[in-house]
Design a protein around this motif. Sequence first.
Motif, PDB file in Angstrom:
ATOM      1  N   LYS A   1       0.829  -1.209   0.000  1.00  0.00           N
ATOM      2  CA  LYS A   1       0.000   0.000   0.000  1.00  0.00           C
ATOM      3  C   LYS A   1       0.862   1.256   0.000  1.00  0.00           C
ATOM      4  N   ARG A   2       1.932   1.230   0.769  1.00  0.00           N
ATOM      5  CA  ARG A   2       2.830   2.388   0.834  1.00  0.00           C
ATOM      6  C   ARG A   2       3.523   2.633  -0.513  1.00  0.00           C
ATOM      7  N   MET A   3       4.005   1.554  -1.134  1.00  0.00           N
ATOM      8  CA  MET A   3       4.662   1.690  -2.430  1.00  0.00           C
ATOM      9  C   MET A   3       3.668   2.177  -3.491  1.00  0.00           C
ATOM     10  N   TYR A   4       2.452   1.671  -3.455  1.00  0.00           N
ATOM     11  CA  TYR A   4       1.417   2.109  -4.391  1.00  0.00           C
ATOM     12  C   TYR A   4       1.176   3.614  -4.258  1.00  0.00           C
ATOM     13  N   THR A   5       1.018   4.071  -3.033  1.00  0.00           N
ATOM     14  CA  THR A   5       0.751   5.495  -2.797  1.00  0.00           C
ATOM     15  C   THR A   5       1.901   6.361  -3.296  1.00  0.00           C
ATOM     16  N   TRP A   6       3.115   6.009  -2.934  1.00  0.00           N
ATOM     17  CA  TRP A   6       4.270   6.801  -3.353  1.00  0.00           C
ATOM     18  C   TRP A   6       4.469   6.747  -4.861  1.00  0.00           C
ATOM     19  N   TYR A   7       4.365   5.558  -5.435  1.00  0.00           N
ATOM     20  CA  TYR A   7       4.595   5.405  -6.872  1.00  0.00           C
ATOM     21  C   TYR A   7       3.595   6.237  -7.675  1.00  0.00           C
ATOM     22  N   MET A   8       2.322   6.067  -7.366  1.00  0.00           N
ATOM     23  CA  MET A   8       1.295   6.795  -8.123  1.00  0.00           C
ATOM     24  C   MET A   8       1.394   8.300  -7.908  1.00  0.00           C
ATOM     25  N   THR A   9       1.679   8.725  -6.694  1.00  0.00           N
ATOM     26  CA  THR A   9       1.795  10.164  -6.423  1.00  0.00           C
ATOM     27  C   THR A   9       2.939  10.779  -7.225  1.00  0.00           C
ATOM     28  N   ILE A  10       4.090  10.147  -7.197  1.00  0.00           N
ATOM     29  CA  ILE A  10       5.256  10.713  -7.885  1.00  0.00           C
ATOM     30  C   ILE A  10       5.116  10.621  -9.399  1.00  0.00           C
ATOM     31  N   ILE A  11       4.677   9.497  -9.916  1.00  0.00           N
ATOM     32  CA  ILE A  11       4.579   9.330 -11.371  1.00  0.00           C
ATOM     33  C   ILE A  11       3.476  10.219 -11.940  1.00  0.00           C
ATOM     34  N   LEU A  12       2.309  10.220 -11.337  1.00  0.00           N
ATOM     35  CA  LEU A  12       1.235  11.090 -11.837  1.00  0.00           C
ATOM     36  C   LEU A  12       1.581  12.560 -11.642  1.00  0.00           C
ATOM     37  N   GLY A  13       2.232  12.877 -10.524  1.00  0.00           N
ATOM     38  CA  GLY A  13       2.683  14.257 -10.311  1.00  0.00           C
ATOM     39  C   GLY A  13       3.703  14.690 -11.351  1.00  0.00           C
ATOM     40  N   SER A  14       4.612  13.796 -11.697  1.00  0.00           N
ATOM     41  CA  SER A  14       5.612  14.147 -12.716  1.00  0.00           C
ATOM     42  C   SER A  14       4.958  14.350 -14.074  1.00  0.00           C
ATOM     43  N   LEU A  15       3.990  13.509 -14.419  1.00  0.00           N
ATOM     44  CA  LEU A  15       3.285  13.691 -15.689  1.00  0.00           C
ATOM     45  C   LEU A  15       2.514  15.008 -15.704  1.00  0.00           C
ATOM     46  N   PHE A  16       1.911  15.351 -14.568  1.00  0.00           N
ATOM     47  CA  PHE A  16       1.188  16.619 -14.473  1.00  0.00           C
ATOM     48  C   PHE A  16       2.142  17.806 -14.644  1.00  0.00           C
ATOM     49  N   PHE A  17       3.261  17.776 -13.925  1.00  0.00           N
ATOM     50  CA  PHE A  17       4.202  18.894 -14.012  1.00  0.00           C
ATOM     51  C   PHE A  17       4.874  18.977 -15.373  1.00  0.00           C
ATOM     52  N   GLN A  18       5.069  17.851 -16.035  1.00  0.00           N
ATOM     53  CA  GLN A  18       5.625  17.902 -17.387  1.00  0.00           C
ATOM     54  C   GLN A  18       4.678  18.607 -18.342  1.00  0.00           C
ATOM     55  N   SER A  19       3.379  18.437 -18.107  1.00  0.00           N
ATOM     56  CA  SER A  19       2.419  19.067 -19.006  1.00  0.00           C
ATOM     57  C   SER A  19       2.313  20.570 -18.796  1.00  0.00           C
ATOM     58  N   ILE A  20       2.599  21.052 -17.588  1.00  0.00           N
ATOM     59  CA  ILE A  20       2.509  22.497 -17.351  1.00  0.00           C
ATOM     60  C   ILE A  20       3.873  23.169 -17.282  1.00  0.00           C
ATOM     61  N   LEU A  21       4.925  22.418 -17.491  1.00  0.00           N
ATOM     62  CA  LEU A  21       6.283  22.938 -17.357  1.00  0.00           C
ATOM     63  C   LEU A  21       6.563  24.066 -18.333  1.00  0.00           C
ATOM     64  N   MET A  22       5.939  24.036 -19.495  1.00  0.00           N
ATOM     65  CA  MET A  22       6.196  25.082 -20.491  1.00  0.00           C
ATOM     66  C   MET A  22       5.722  26.452 -20.022  1.00  0.00           C
ATOM     67  N   ASN A  23       4.866  26.496 -19.014  1.00  0.00           N
ATOM     68  CA  ASN A  23       4.367  27.763 -18.499  1.00  0.00           C
ATOM     69  C   ASN A  23       5.265  28.365 -17.417  1.00  0.00           C
ATOM     70  N   PHE A  24       6.276  27.627 -16.988  1.00  0.00           N
ATOM     71  CA  PHE A  24       7.189  28.112 -15.970  1.00  0.00           C
ATOM     72  C   PHE A  24       8.188  29.084 -16.598  1.00  0.00           C
ATOM     73  N   PRO A  25       8.750  29.966 -15.788  1.00  0.00           N
ATOM     74  CA  PRO A  25       9.834  30.825 -16.306  1.00  0.00           C
ATOM     75  C   PRO A  25      11.020  29.960 -16.730  1.00  0.00           C
ATOM     76  N   ILE A  26      11.752  30.423 -17.709  1.00  0.00           N
ATOM     77  CA  ILE A  26      12.819  29.640 -18.324  1.00  0.00           C
ATOM     78  C   ILE A  26      13.877  29.188 -17.314  1.00  0.00           C
ATOM     79  N   PHE A  27      14.182  30.019 -16.321  1.00  0.00           N
ATOM     80  CA  PHE A  27      15.216  29.640 -15.348  1.00  0.00           C
ATOM     81  C   PHE A  27      14.751  28.531 -14.414  1.00  0.00           C
ATOM     82  N   MET A  28      13.429  28.345 -14.284  1.00  0.00           N
ATOM     83  CA  MET A  28      12.907  27.297 -13.407  1.00  0.00           C
ATOM     84  C   MET A  28      12.736  25.964 -14.127  1.00  0.00           C
ATOM     85  N   ILE A  29      12.590  26.011 -15.435  1.00  0.00           N
ATOM     86  CA  ILE A  29      12.305  24.796 -16.183  1.00  0.00           C
ATOM     87  C   ILE A  29      13.395  23.746 -15.997  1.00  0.00           C
ATOM     88  N   GLN A  30      14.638  24.179 -16.083  1.00  0.00           N
ATOM     89  CA  GLN A  30      15.742  23.230 -15.979  1.00  0.00           C
ATOM     90  C   GLN A  30      15.829  22.599 -14.592  1.00  0.00           C
TER      91      GLN A  30
END
Length: 187
Positions: free
Chosen positions: A120-149
Motif C-alpha cells: 500500500k505504501r509503495m502504491y501510494t508513493w509510486y502513483m503520487t510521484i509518477i502522476l505528479g511528474s506527468l502533471f508537471f511535465q504538461s505544465i512545465l512550459m508555463n514556468f519561467p525559463i530559469f525554473m524549467i531546468q
Amino acid sequence: MRDGFKQLIIGYLFVLIKIHIVVDILPDFIGYIFIYNGIKKIATTSAQSYEKLKILSAIIAIFSVPNFFLSDQMIQQSIWWGYYVIALSLLKVILVYFLFDILRVVARLLPSDEALLSTKRMYTWYMTIILGSLFFQSILMNFPIFMIQSVSIFIVILVLIIEISFLVYLRNMQKRFPDNNLFNRYA
C-alpha cells in the motif's frame, strides 16, 4: 511465485534502462513481454483473474515497438513523437495500477501484514510521484525559463528514485515467498 516476481523485475529493468546505439539495446516491448509472463505466473499461482492486465500488456508491448527505433533527438524534433512518449507513460501507469491490484491480493497470502502495508505504501508513493511528474511535465512550459531546468532535473531524479524503489520492492516481495510455492496464510 518467485519466478513471476523475477520476470517482473527483468521486465521493468528492460523498460527502465535505455541504451540507444542505433536501436534500443534493451527494447521496451521485450520488457513488457517479461512483465506479462510475470503477471501470468503470479496471478495463476495466487488464483486471480488477470484478463485486464493480459490485454493491457499486449497493447503496451505492441504500442512500445516504435520506441525501439526512436532516439531522443527524433522525439525532440517532432511534437507527435512527444505525444507518443506521454501516451506510453500513461499506459505504463495504468499497467502498474492494475499490477498493484494483484500485488495487494498476493501480499495478503503472506503470514504477516508487513507485505500488505509495504504494498500500500509503495502504491501510494509510486502513483503520487509518477502522476505528479506527468502533471508537471504538461505544465512545465508555463514556468519561467530559469525554473524549467531545475524543475525538470528534480522531476527526473524523483522518478528515477521511485522506479528504483519499485524494483527493490518487487525484489523484497520475491524474497518473502518460499522457493517451492507452498505457503499458507496464518489466520
